[in-house]
Write a protein that holds these residues in place. Structure first.
Motif, short mmCIF file in Angstrom:
data_model
loop_
_atom_site.label_atom_id
_atom_site.label_comp_id
_atom_site.label_asym_id
_atom_site.label_seq_id
_atom_site.Cartn_x
_atom_site.Cartn_y
_atom_site.Cartn_z
N VAL A 9 1.05 -1.27 -0.43
CA VAL A 9 -0.21 -0.01 0.32
C VAL A 9 1.31 1.61 0.16
O VAL A 9 0.17 2.31 -0.44
N ALA A 10 2.04 1.04 0.50
CA ALA A 10 3.07 1.96 0.35
C ALA A 10 3.43 2.74 -0.62
O ALA A 10 3.52 3.95 -0.98
N PHE A 78 -3.75 7.06 -11.23
CA PHE A 78 -2.76 6.71 -10.11
C PHE A 78 -3.82 6.43 -8.92
O PHE A 78 -3.57 4.64 -7.75
N ALA A 79 -4.43 7.11 -8.60
CA ALA A 79 -5.05 7.43 -7.46
C ALA A 79 -6.28 5.81 -7.83
O ALA A 79 -6.66 5.33 -6.41
N ALA A 80 -7.01 6.06 -8.95
CA ALA A 80 -7.80 4.85 -9.23
C ALA A 80 -6.72 3.52 -9.34
O ALA A 80 -7.13 2.40 -8.44
N ARG A 81 -5.50 2.99 -9.30
CA ARG A 81 -4.89 2.33 -9.03
C ARG A 81 -5.11 1.65 -7.72
O ARG A 81 -4.56 0.87 -7.42
N TYR A 82 -4.56 2.82 -7.09
CA TYR A 82 -4.42 2.76 -5.15
C TYR A 82 -5.75 2.12 -5.12
O TYR A 82 -5.65 1.33 -3.90
N ASN A 83 -7.07 2.30 -5.52
CA ASN A 83 -7.47 2.04 -4.60
C ASN A 83 -8.34 0.99 -5.27
O ASN A 83 -8.80 -0.58 -4.05
N ARG A 84 -7.22 0.13 -6.29
CA ARG A 84 -8.03 -0.63 -6.46
C ARG A 84 -7.12 -2.18 -6.01
O ARG A 84 -7.41 -3.26 -5.54
N ILE A 85 -5.36 -1.23 -5.76
CA ILE A 85 -5.02 -2.52 -4.97
C ILE A 85 -5.47 -2.44 -3.76
O ILE A 85 -5.62 -3.74 -2.96
N VAL A 86 -5.50 -1.03 -3.30
CA VAL A 86 -6.36 -1.73 -1.24
C VAL A 86 -7.14 -2.42 -1.72
O VAL A 86 -7.76 -2.91 -0.32
N LYS A 87 -8.76 -2.42 -2.80
CA LYS A 87 -9.80 -2.92 -2.63
C LYS A 87 -9.77 -4.48 -2.26
O LYS A 87 -10.02 -5.13 -1.92
N ASN A 88 -7.80 -4.82 -3.62
CA ASN A 88 -8.42 -6.15 -3.23
C ASN A 88 -7.21 -7.01 -2.05
O ASN A 88 -6.82 -8.34 -2.60
N LEU A 89 -6.75 -6.33 -0.94
CA LEU A 89 -6.14 -7.03 -0.33
C LEU A 89 -6.97 -7.63 1.45
O LEU A 89 -7.93 -7.65 0.63
#
Length: 89
Positions: A9-10, A78-89
């Motif tokens: 996430v970081a 990049f915010a959409a990519r970040y949100n997708r990464i956080v959602k998949n965790l």
């Protein structure tokens, strides 16, 4: 959340933060230049040096606003990519 997930996430938030910093830099440059032009029209209207500067300043503002728009689009990506990464965790 495990340490590995926190690290993921970081790392995902770094590009978003950098794009946001560029957006703020372009925004502050445009704001200062617009304020200078606004008050310059009141103080130095008709001065030859100011008229020459204002023409160049408007040209610079066009490119500055274009770069600010591009950095906004990149930040949204990049915010959409970040949100997708956080959602998949």
């Amino acid at each position: 959340m495990t340490e590995q997930e926190k690290e993921i996430v970081a790392r995902a938030s770094v590009p978003m933060t950098i794009a946001n910093i560029f957006r703020w830099i372009f925004l502050m440059a445009a704001l200062l230049l617009v304020l200078f032009i606004f008050f310059g029209n009141k103080l130095w209207q008709g001065a030859a040096w100011y008229d020459a500067f204002a023409g160049k300043a408007y040209s610079f503002l066009m490119w500055d606003i274009l770069l600010m728009l591009i950095s906004n689009i990149i930040r949204i990506f990049f915010a959409a990519r970040y949100n997708r990464i956080v959602k998949n965790l």
